[in-house]
Motif scaffolding. Sequence first.
Motif, short mmCIF file in Angstrom:
data_model
loop_
_atom_site.label_atom_id
_atom_site.label_comp_id
_atom_site.label_asym_id
_atom_site.label_seq_id
_atom_site.Cartn_x
_atom_site.Cartn_y
_atom_site.Cartn_z
N ALA A 1 5.91 -14.20 9.31
CA ALA A 1 4.77 -13.78 8.48
C ALA A 1 5.21 -13.72 7.03
CB ALA A 1 4.27 -12.41 8.92
N LEU A 2 4.22 -13.52 6.17
CA LEU A 2 4.47 -13.19 4.78
C LEU A 2 4.50 -11.67 4.68
CD1 LEU A 2 4.85 -14.56 2.03
CD2 LEU A 2 2.38 -14.40 1.71
N TYR A 3 5.59 -11.13 4.18
CA TYR A 3 5.79 -9.68 4.13
C TYR A 3 5.54 -9.19 2.71
CZ TYR A 3 7.68 -9.53 8.83
OH TYR A 3 7.82 -9.59 10.20
N TYR A 4 4.73 -8.12 2.63
CA TYR A 4 4.31 -7.57 1.34
C TYR A 4 4.73 -6.12 1.21
CZ TYR A 4 0.93 -11.46 1.20
OH TYR A 4 0.32 -12.69 1.19
N CYS A 5 5.08 -5.76 0.01
CA CYS A 5 5.32 -4.38 -0.37
C CYS A 5 4.01 -3.81 -0.92
CB CYS A 5 6.41 -4.36 -1.43
SG CYS A 5 7.00 -2.74 -1.90
N TYR A 6 3.76 -2.52 -0.67
CA TYR A 6 2.48 -1.93 -1.07
C TYR A 6 2.67 -0.50 -1.55
CZ TYR A 6 -1.89 0.61 -0.39
OH TYR A 6 -2.99 1.42 -0.57
N VAL A 7 1.88 -0.16 -2.58
CA VAL A 7 1.83 1.22 -3.05
C VAL A 7 0.42 1.51 -3.57
CG1 VAL A 7 2.58 0.72 -5.42
CG2 VAL A 7 3.02 2.98 -4.43
N HIS A 8 -0.01 2.74 -3.37
CA HIS A 8 -1.30 3.20 -3.89
C HIS A 8 -1.01 4.17 -5.01
CE1 HIS A 8 -5.61 4.10 -3.66
NE2 HIS A 8 -5.26 5.35 -3.88
N VAL A 9 -1.35 3.78 -6.23
CA VAL A 9 -1.05 4.59 -7.41
C VAL A 9 -2.32 4.81 -8.21
CG1 VAL A 9 0.26 4.67 -9.57
CG2 VAL A 9 1.30 3.67 -7.53
N ARG A 10 -2.61 6.05 -8.46
CA ARG A 10 -3.75 6.42 -9.32
C ARG A 10 -5.03 5.69 -8.88
NH1 ARG A 10 0.57 6.37 -12.95
NH2 ARG A 10 0.23 4.20 -13.58
N GLY B 1 2.89 -6.64 -3.84
CA GLY B 1 3.78 -7.63 -4.38
C GLY B 1 3.27 -9.02 -4.04
N GLN B 2 4.07 -10.02 -4.43
CA GLN B 2 3.65 -11.41 -4.19
C GLN B 2 3.98 -11.87 -2.78
OE1 GLN B 2 6.46 -10.55 -5.57
NE2 GLN B 2 8.00 -11.86 -4.57
N GLY B 3 4.79 -11.11 -2.08
CA GLY B 3 5.15 -11.42 -0.72
C GLY B 3 6.44 -12.23 -0.62
N THR B 4 7.12 -12.07 0.51
CA THR B 4 8.31 -12.86 0.79
C THR B 4 8.17 -13.39 2.23
OG1 THR B 4 10.74 -12.89 0.78
CG2 THR B 4 9.70 -10.86 1.55
N VAL C 1 2.04 -1.46 -12.96
CA VAL C 1 2.75 -1.40 -11.68
C VAL C 1 3.15 -2.81 -11.28
CG1 VAL C 1 2.55 -0.87 -9.21
CG2 VAL C 1 1.55 0.68 -10.94
N GLN C 2 4.40 -2.96 -10.90
CA GLN C 2 4.89 -4.25 -10.43
C GLN C 2 5.78 -4.04 -9.22
OE1 GLN C 2 7.14 -6.57 -13.26
NE2 GLN C 2 6.66 -8.48 -12.23
N LEU C 3 5.55 -4.87 -8.22
CA LEU C 3 6.34 -4.86 -7.00
C LEU C 3 6.88 -6.28 -6.79
CD1 LEU C 3 3.85 -2.87 -4.73
CD2 LEU C 3 5.86 -1.96 -5.91
N VAL C 4 8.17 -6.41 -6.62
CA VAL C 4 8.79 -7.73 -6.44
C VAL C 4 9.63 -7.72 -5.17
CG1 VAL C 4 10.27 -9.49 -7.43
CG2 VAL C 4 8.82 -8.09 -8.93
N GLU C 5 9.17 -8.49 -4.18
CA GLU C 5 9.90 -8.58 -2.92
C GLU C 5 10.93 -9.70 -2.95
OE1 GLU C 5 5.46 -7.83 -1.70
OE2 GLU C 5 6.58 -9.05 -3.15
N SER C 6 11.96 -9.53 -2.15
CA SER C 6 12.98 -10.57 -1.97
C SER C 6 13.63 -10.38 -0.62
CB SER C 6 14.02 -10.49 -3.09
OG SER C 6 14.68 -9.24 -3.08
N GLY C 7 14.40 -11.39 -0.22
CA GLY C 7 15.18 -11.27 1.00
C GLY C 7 14.65 -12.02 2.20
N GLY C 8 13.49 -12.64 2.06
CA GLY C 8 12.97 -13.41 3.18
C GLY C 8 13.74 -14.70 3.39
N GLY C 9 13.41 -15.39 4.47
CA GLY C 9 14.07 -16.65 4.74
C GLY C 9 13.84 -17.10 6.16
N LEU C 10 14.60 -18.11 6.56
CA LEU C 10 14.54 -18.66 7.92
C LEU C 10 15.70 -18.08 8.72
CD1 LEU C 10 13.50 -20.69 10.05
CD2 LEU C 10 15.01 -22.40 8.98
N VAL C 11 15.39 -17.54 9.88
CA VAL C 11 16.40 -16.93 10.73
C VAL C 11 16.11 -17.28 12.18
CG1 VAL C 11 15.12 -14.77 10.90
CG2 VAL C 11 17.61 -14.75 11.21
N GLN C 12 17.15 -17.37 12.98
CA GLN C 12 16.96 -17.66 14.41
C GLN C 12 16.51 -16.41 15.15
OE1 GLN C 12 20.62 -19.35 15.91
NE2 GLN C 12 20.11 -21.38 15.11
N PRO C 13 15.84 -16.58 16.27
CA PRO C 13 15.48 -15.42 17.10
C PRO C 13 16.71 -14.58 17.42
CG PRO C 13 14.34 -17.36 17.88
CD PRO C 13 15.30 -17.84 16.83
N GLY C 14 16.54 -13.27 17.34
CA GLY C 14 17.66 -12.37 17.55
C GLY C 14 18.44 -12.04 16.29
#
Length: 119
Positions: free
Chosen positions: A95-104, A110-113, A1-14
């Motif tokens: 924050a650091l955002y993580y993807c999660y799954v419960h399998v078997r 994931g490593q977080g973004t 099982v592999q989870l790879v996050e992307s899309g994070g970054g620096l953004v202004q409020p709003g």
Amino acid sequence: VQLVESGGGLVQPGGSLRLSCAASGFSFSSYDMSWYRQAPGKERELVAFITSPGGNTNYATNYADSVKGRFTISRDNAKRTVYLQMNSLLPEDTALYYCYVHVRWRDYWGQGTQVTVSS
């Protein structure tokens, strides 16, 4: 099982960001998927959850109270990807955002973004 996050970054409020989590190594469409986040000095918390499609295309979703009305979780089973659309971002969403799954009987993360909301 592999989870790879992307899309994070620096953004202004709003501002907005869309996170993606590409999954492999398991039957993606058969499993519920979640996004968690962890801010410095705080415990990891559930942000959003989406069920597997089962026998139809209707999904159930659930959100932390702090993100309801601002974040939307979705999934594309053909692309084996789960998304988190984040709008009206606040500094406290940093924050650091993580993807999660419960399998078997095991938990997979994931490593977080990193998402940073700051002016």
